[in-house]
Scaffold this motif. Structure first.
Motif, PDB file in Angstrom:
ATOM      1  N   GLN A  54       0.842  -1.191   0.000  1.00 33.39           N
ATOM      2  CA  GLN A  54       0.000   0.000   0.000  1.00 33.39           C
ATOM      3  C   GLN A  54       0.885   1.252   0.000  1.00 33.39           C
ATOM      4  O   GLN A  54       2.024   1.227   0.450  1.00 33.39           O
ATOM      5  CB  GLN A  54      -0.915   0.010   1.228  1.00 33.39           C
ATOM      6  CG  GLN A  54      -1.937  -1.105   1.237  1.00 33.39           C
ATOM      7  CD  GLN A  54      -2.927  -0.958   0.099  1.00 33.39           C
ATOM      8  OE1 GLN A  54      -3.473   0.106  -0.145  1.00 33.39           O
ATOM      9  NE2 GLN A  54      -3.161  -2.048  -0.626  1.00 33.39           N
ATOM     10  N   GLU A  55       0.313   2.349  -0.496  1.00 32.88           N
ATOM     11  CA  GLU A  55       1.054   3.606  -0.605  1.00 32.88           C
ATOM     12  C   GLU A  55       1.655   4.034   0.730  1.00 32.88           C
ATOM     13  O   GLU A  55       2.817   4.443   0.793  1.00 32.88           O
ATOM     14  CB  GLU A  55       0.126   4.711  -1.132  1.00 32.88           C
ATOM     15  CG  GLU A  55       0.800   6.057  -1.245  1.00 32.88           C
ATOM     16  CD  GLU A  55      -0.141   7.155  -1.696  1.00 32.88           C
ATOM     17  OE1 GLU A  55       0.292   8.323  -1.651  1.00 32.88           O
ATOM     18  OE2 GLU A  55      -1.295   6.872  -2.074  1.00 32.88           O
ATOM     19  N   ASN A  56       0.878   3.928   1.831  1.00 28.80           N
ATOM     20  CA  ASN A  56       1.391   4.378   3.131  1.00 28.80           C
ATOM     21  C   ASN A  56       2.569   3.517   3.589  1.00 28.80           C
ATOM     22  O   ASN A  56       3.516   4.032   4.196  1.00 28.80           O
ATOM     23  CB  ASN A  56       0.287   4.422   4.187  1.00 28.80           C
ATOM     24  CG  ASN A  56      -0.357   3.070   4.434  1.00 28.80           C
ATOM     25  OD1 ASN A  56      -0.319   2.187   3.582  1.00 28.80           O
ATOM     26  ND2 ASN A  56      -0.965   2.901   5.595  1.00 28.80           N
ATOM     27  N   GLU A  57       2.552   2.218   3.321  1.00 28.15           N
ATOM     28  CA  GLU A  57       3.677   1.351   3.675  1.00 28.15           C
ATOM     29  C   GLU A  57       4.921   1.733   2.871  1.00 28.15           C
ATOM     30  O   GLU A  57       6.031   1.775   3.406  1.00 28.15           O
ATOM     31  CB  GLU A  57       3.344  -0.109   3.388  1.00 28.15           C
ATOM     32  CG  GLU A  57       2.294  -0.731   4.274  1.00 28.15           C
ATOM     33  CD  GLU A  57       2.019  -2.151   3.823  1.00 28.15           C
ATOM     34  OE1 GLU A  57       2.791  -3.048   4.220  1.00 28.15           O
ATOM     35  OE2 GLU A  57       1.041  -2.349   3.069  1.00 28.15           O
ATOM     36  N   ARG A  64       5.571   4.651   1.469  1.00 26.14           N
ATOM     37  CA  ARG A  64       6.067   5.955   1.930  1.00 26.14           C
ATOM     38  C   ARG A  64       6.858   5.826   3.233  1.00 26.14           C
ATOM     39  O   ARG A  64       7.895   6.454   3.399  1.00 26.14           O
ATOM     40  CB  ARG A  64       4.916   6.938   2.120  1.00 26.14           C
ATOM     41  CG  ARG A  64       4.336   7.458   0.829  1.00 26.14           C
ATOM     42  CD  ARG A  64       3.227   8.475   1.116  1.00 26.14           C
ATOM     43  NE  ARG A  64       2.595   8.912  -0.091  1.00 26.14           N
ATOM     44  CZ  ARG A  64       3.029   9.938  -0.835  1.00 26.14           C
ATOM     45  NH1 ARG A  64       4.094  10.601  -0.479  1.00 26.14           N
ATOM     46  NH2 ARG A  64       2.379  10.279  -1.927  1.00 26.14           N
ATOM     47  N   LEU A  65       6.378   4.999   4.148  1.00 20.12           N
ATOM     48  CA  LEU A  65       7.082   4.801   5.420  1.00 20.12           C
ATOM     49  C   LEU A  65       8.476   4.228   5.180  1.00 20.12           C
ATOM     50  O   LEU A  65       9.461   4.686   5.760  1.00 20.12           O
ATOM     51  CB  LEU A  65       6.279   3.898   6.348  1.00 20.12           C
ATOM     52  CG  LEU A  65       6.911   3.632   7.717  1.00 20.12           C
ATOM     53  CD1 LEU A  65       7.075   4.926   8.509  1.00 20.12           C
ATOM     54  CD2 LEU A  65       6.063   2.640   8.495  1.00 20.12           C
ATOM     55  N   ARG A  87      10.809   6.822   3.611  1.00 21.88           N
ATOM     56  CA  ARG A  87      11.235   7.873   4.541  1.00 21.88           C
ATOM     57  C   ARG A  87      12.514   7.484   5.279  1.00 21.88           C
ATOM     58  O   ARG A  87      13.173   8.325   5.872  1.00 21.88           O
ATOM     59  CB  ARG A  87      10.124   8.193   5.541  1.00 21.88           C
ATOM     60  CG  ARG A  87       8.970   8.970   4.928  1.00 21.88           C
ATOM     61  CD  ARG A  87       7.853   9.210   5.920  1.00 21.88           C
ATOM     62  NE  ARG A  87       8.241  10.017   7.053  1.00 21.88           N
ATOM     63  CZ  ARG A  87       8.155  11.346   7.129  1.00 21.88           C
ATOM     64  NH1 ARG A  87       7.682  12.012   6.104  1.00 21.88           N
ATOM     65  NH2 ARG A  87       8.517  11.988   8.215  1.00 21.88           N
TER      66      ARG A  87
END
Length: 192
Positions: free
Chosen positions: A28-31, A33-34, A37
């Motif tokens: 998923q996008e949030n994973e 992005r994390l 980072r």
């Protein structure tokens, strides 16, 4: 002859992805992005000039492709004004920021709302080398480039570039971006 027959694509057309992995979903996008980072990346300001109007943005998605010929790739969000200007001009300069240029990174990232995009170049010292794109004085390194290919990659354009001129500032520290913050990196190597 169709337009597609005239396009030179440097793609291995006889290569195929692993079929055993084809149906697996991407994270998923949030994973994603994390995880991203956690990467420490050089902070750059990518600039261009089209119809005598400079534009630029802060970016970290830049990397070397080959040394011979000298090539870089820069990924720029399609929704930025600078991306459209690069498409029109076919030129850009990748300015790798020095450790004391974090404020310029903020300005060109649009984080300083009081500074309009057309006023960004009033900050920093600017010159030109070969292409006419703005070159930032005092940067860790500058790569003045012509765009030779553009790849449409989801939300970004990948600009493949030939490097026509460079400048280096070996005495400067580097400005890195990681975890939503800027860091400086000294040029002191670690002995291993």
């Amino acid at each position: 002859m169709t337009l597609m027959q005239n396009i030179d694509i440097n793609q291995l057309l006889d290569w195929a992805p692993n079929p055993a992995l084809a149906d697996l979903p991407a994270v998923q996008e949030n994973e994603h992005r994390l995880g991203m980072r956690q990467f420490a990346a050089a902070t750059t300001v990518i600039t261009t000039l089209h119809q005598q109007q400079p534009s630029g943005l802060t970016a970290t998605a830049v990397c070397s492709v080959t040394a011979e010929p000298a090539r870089l790739v820069a990924f720029v969000n399609k929704n930025t004004y600078a991306a459209q200007q690069i498409l029109q001009s076919g030129l850009l300069c990748i300015n790798a920021l020095a450790g004391d240029q974090a404020e310029l990174a903020c300005i060109f990232a649009g984080m300083r709302k009081a500074i309009a995009p057309q006023d960004r170049f009033q900050h920093g010292q600017w010159e030109t080398l070969v292409t006419g794109a703005p070159v930032l004085g005092g940067a860790k390194a500058n790569f003045d480039c012509r765009v030779i290919k553009v790849f449409d990659e989801s939300t970004h354009y990948a600009f493949l570039c030939d490097v026509l001129a460079t400048q280096s500032n070996e005495a400067a520290t580097a400005l890195l971006y990681m975890g939503g913050a800027f860091y400086t990196l000294s040029a002191t190597p670690i002995t291993v």
